[in-house]
Design an enzyme around this catalytic site. Structure first.
Site, PDB file in Angstrom:
ATOM      1  N   ASP A  53      29.477  40.211  35.893  1.00 58.03           N
ATOM      2  CA  ASP A  53      28.928  40.695  37.152  1.00 58.03           C
ATOM      3  C   ASP A  53      27.616  41.436  36.898  1.00 58.03           C
ATOM      4  OD1 ASP A  53      30.489  42.812  35.911  1.00 58.03           O
ATOM      5  OD2 ASP A  53      30.148  43.971  37.738  1.00 58.03           O
ATOM      6  N   GLU A  75      32.481  45.261  36.213  1.00 56.77           N
ATOM      7  CA  GLU A  75      32.114  46.398  35.373  1.00 56.77           C
ATOM      8  C   GLU A  75      31.155  47.318  36.102  1.00 56.77           C
ATOM      9  OE1 GLU A  75      29.762  48.755  32.492  1.00 56.77           O
ATOM     10  OE2 GLU A  75      29.041  47.266  33.929  1.00 56.77           O
TER      11      GLU A  75
END
Length: 352
Positions: free
Chosen positions: A73, A125
């Site tokens: 991400d 994250e």
């Protein structure tokens, strides 16, 4: 370890560029996930996903398990992907598809060896750390762990500050603006000034810092509600529990209530641990001068260190000063050097 003649750097870079081209902000990782599921089997890796969408790729070696993990991400903000003057531009090129792409390329080189390598591309994250937390909840620790974040191809990161997220909410009567008195907004401002007063005067890794992230207020004409969200970055000299106590003491002197969010403890590993030593050797093997760093932010390494008792360090190509910026880009040569270094580290640790 130097790359063998069979290594096709153009193919490795094409794979990496394709990953960067799949824009995947936190919560919408499916473009990157689908790309990995399509291409990793052709790179000789066994691939699966877990319940939260982490992608897990493995070699079939029988050595000690070396886990390499980074996140697929990114923060929001799409950047047109292009190559210019030896650099690849694009959202996530540094944070952290550069580290992640180099990990998959290194594992692919070891697919037909005795090395037991697992690469995990985790989700969210940048948002909550949910992918790493799910991973540690579902399996035992590997023999060795390498977390992927940008440090430069020749530098190993030993530590990160912890983080404590919280919100402070207060509700009070609406006060006419012509009259004296302290309303809910005044109280929130006063609360935050007191929290900021907890900061250290030191700078960098050893500092305790406080940052507001959001503030809003609303009124129904009778009551005024005000809420502030913020976080504290925690050095290794403090724990999450100690910082909570400090913030709670501030709370008792104000009218509102504190609500806790996600938190992780600070982490700092010894430079003598076997993962760090393997990196120092491998960087030297690639004619680099190895460096060591400690970061003022927080990463999934904090989560892993809280939950898994195994040697670990953080590593990855790219300049972390470009994280989250509109100018995010990574040196292509640095990416290739990181693949070489990771290949040497993973083989060294798994088969020693």
């Amino acid at each position: 370890m130097s790359a063998t003649p069979a290594v096709d750097r153009d193919e490795e870079f094409a794979f990496f560029r394709g990953l960067v081209e799949r824009y995947s902000p936190s919560g919408n990782e499916s473009p990157a996930r689908d790309y990995l599921l399509e291409h990793l089997p052709d790179m000789g890796l066994d691939v699966s996903t877990d319940e939260v969408g982490n992608v897990i790729a493995r070699t079939e070696g029988d050595g000690k398990e070396v886990m390499l993990t980074s996140h697929m991400d990114t923060v929001p903000g799409e950047i047109p992907v292009r190559v210019e003057d030896g650099d690849l531009y694009g959202r996530g090129s540094v944070d952290a598809k550069g580290p992640l792409g180099s990990m998959f390329a290194a594992a692919s080189r070891l697919a037909d060896t005795d090395a037991d390598v697992t690469v995990v591309a985790v989700v969210e994250e940048e948002k909550s750390g949910m992918g790493a937390r799910h991973l540690t909840d579902r399996r035992e620790a590997p023999a060795y762990l390498i977390n992927g974040e940008p440090s430069g191809w020749d530098t190993v990161t030993l530590g990160y500050r912890g983080i404590l997220r919280f919100r402070y909410r207060v509700t009070g009567e609406v006060i006419h603006t012509a009259h004296p008195g302290v309303n809910a907004i005044d109280d929130v401002i006063s609360f935050w000034e007191a929290v900021r007063g907890l900061q250290d005067l030191d700078e960098g890794f050893d500092a305790l810092t406080a940052t507001p992230t959001e503030i809003d207020s609303e009124s129904d004409g009778f009551e005024l509600r005000s809420e502030l969200r913020g976080n504290m970055r925690i050095p290794t000299s403090n724990s999450v529990a100690e910082i909570r106590d400090m913030v709670k003491k501030v709370e008792t002197e104000h009218k509102g209530d504190v609500y806790w969010g996600e938190s992780t403890e600070p982490v700092l590993v010894e430079r003598s641990n076997p993962v760090v030593r393997a990196f120092l050797r491998s960087v030297r093997d690639e004619d680099g001068e190895p460096g060591l760093s400690a970061k003022t932010g927080t990463s999934d390494m904090n989560v892993f260190a809280e939950r898994w008792d195994c040697p670990m360090a953080t590593y990855g190509p790219g300049d972390s000063n470009l994280d989250h910026t509109p100018n995010e880009h990574i040196g292509i040569d640095g990416f290739h050097s990181a693949v070489d270094v990771l290949e040497g580290v993973a083989e060294d640790l798994s088969t020693a």
